[in-house]
Design an enzyme around this catalytic site. Sequence first.
Site, short mmCIF file in Angstrom:
data_model
loop_
_atom_site.label_atom_id
_atom_site.label_comp_id
_atom_site.label_asym_id
_atom_site.label_seq_id
_atom_site.Cartn_x
_atom_site.Cartn_y
_atom_site.Cartn_z
N ASP A 175 0.98 0.18 5.27
CA ASP A 175 0.24 1.36 5.74
C ASP A 175 -1.10 1.39 5.00
O ASP A 175 -1.29 2.16 4.06
CB ASP A 175 1.06 2.62 5.44
CG ASP A 175 0.42 3.88 6.03
OD1 ASP A 175 -0.58 3.75 6.76
OD2 ASP A 175 0.91 4.99 5.74
N CYS A 183 -3.98 3.74 10.71
CA CYS A 183 -4.72 4.97 11.03
C CYS A 183 -6.07 4.65 11.68
O CYS A 183 -6.87 5.55 11.90
CB CYS A 183 -4.93 5.82 9.77
SG CYS A 183 -5.85 4.98 8.46
N TYR A 186 0.86 -1.19 0.00
CA TYR A 186 0.00 0.00 0.00
C TYR A 186 0.90 1.24 0.00
O TYR A 186 0.74 2.17 0.80
CB TYR A 186 -0.92 0.04 1.22
CG TYR A 186 -1.84 -1.15 1.39
CD1 TYR A 186 -3.07 -1.21 0.73
CD2 TYR A 186 -1.49 -2.22 2.22
CE1 TYR A 186 -3.92 -2.30 0.89
CE2 TYR A 186 -2.33 -3.30 2.39
CZ TYR A 186 -3.55 -3.35 1.73
OH TYR A 186 -4.38 -4.43 1.89
#
Length: 378
Positions: free
Chosen positions: A308, A335, A239
């Site tokens: 990520d 996140c 990613y």
Amino acid sequence: MRACPYSRKCSGCQLQNLKYDEQLKMKQVKLIRLLGRYCHVEEIIGMDNPFNYRNKAQSMFGFKNGKIISGIYQSTTCKIAEVDSCMLETEESQKIVKTIKRLVLKHKIKAYDMQTSKGFLRHALVREGFKSGEIMVALVTANGDFSQKEAFVRDLVEAHKNITTVVWNINPTSTPLFLGKKSETLYGEGYIKDTLCGLEFRISPASFYQVNPKQTEILYSLAKDFANLKGNETVLDAYCGTGTIGLTMAKKVGKVLGVEINSDAIKDAKENAILNGINNAEFYNEDAGEYILSLARKKENIDVIITDPPRAGCSMQFLKSLVELLPKKVVYISCNPDTLADDLRFLTKSGYKVKKIQPVDMFPYTNHVETVVLLTSK
């Protein structure tokens, strides 16, 4: 006591009712509840100054009572919350938006009306290079004639001489705050550059680039420290977006491989490698899960995987492919602690042990938090 006078009508900041130290405590408690079963959760790294940290601002334009308005789009109500100033955006970006609003009236440009699908100017995107000082303005419109573009841009750049490029982007869909595929550079190069972790990155209107550069440098430094690179490893950046994480590690490893499904991001990643004179990084425009599975089937050796993923977390195909490839280390940057907890549950049942967990507050005054996790193969 709320820090922002617009907090009741703008849903951008969910933690306005808490002081900053209380926000950090709340996020710490949540992370311990979700992740503490896997490993000790280190104390969250906050900001000395949790204001004006965003290097990206988007302001939507519309009509209300026959007058043009600008502000924050509310997805729950499909309306615009009129906001003249934002405590998270930079002062310069807010001044630019106010100038655009004034010039819209001067040049008799109609704002787009989502209810009737009529009008022209939809929203303005302002991106800043915090270290370079360069500023990009993207004017996002519906289909139509922009006959005033030369005069509009001339007035805009005259009012803000630190603007280095202006781009006109056309979004013909009904989706708000969306960039269309067609763009025209009206002034400058069509992109800006900024420095992150000692490297220079090219940022176009659609490029993914972390919105809080100060905390991003801390985040990426942690990822590099967790990987504990010796100099000859093969690192896979899954990613990878525009290659920022992998490229910051390139000088410490033998080879970097990056994989990303977004073709525009891969194009930027390749250009960023050239821009920084990095020749041991290769980037591939493929689905991350399928790419990792192909490496596993070919019995390729990957020492470290950096991942990520988006807020939805890693896909199940990706996780299964990762376990089949079985790299020695996985550095997971998340996140979303909820999806992180789900992914860690799978990985710890599939041959991995969580060794370190370090949260970083990238988004003060919001619910969001970034977390770096190190996993090693048992």
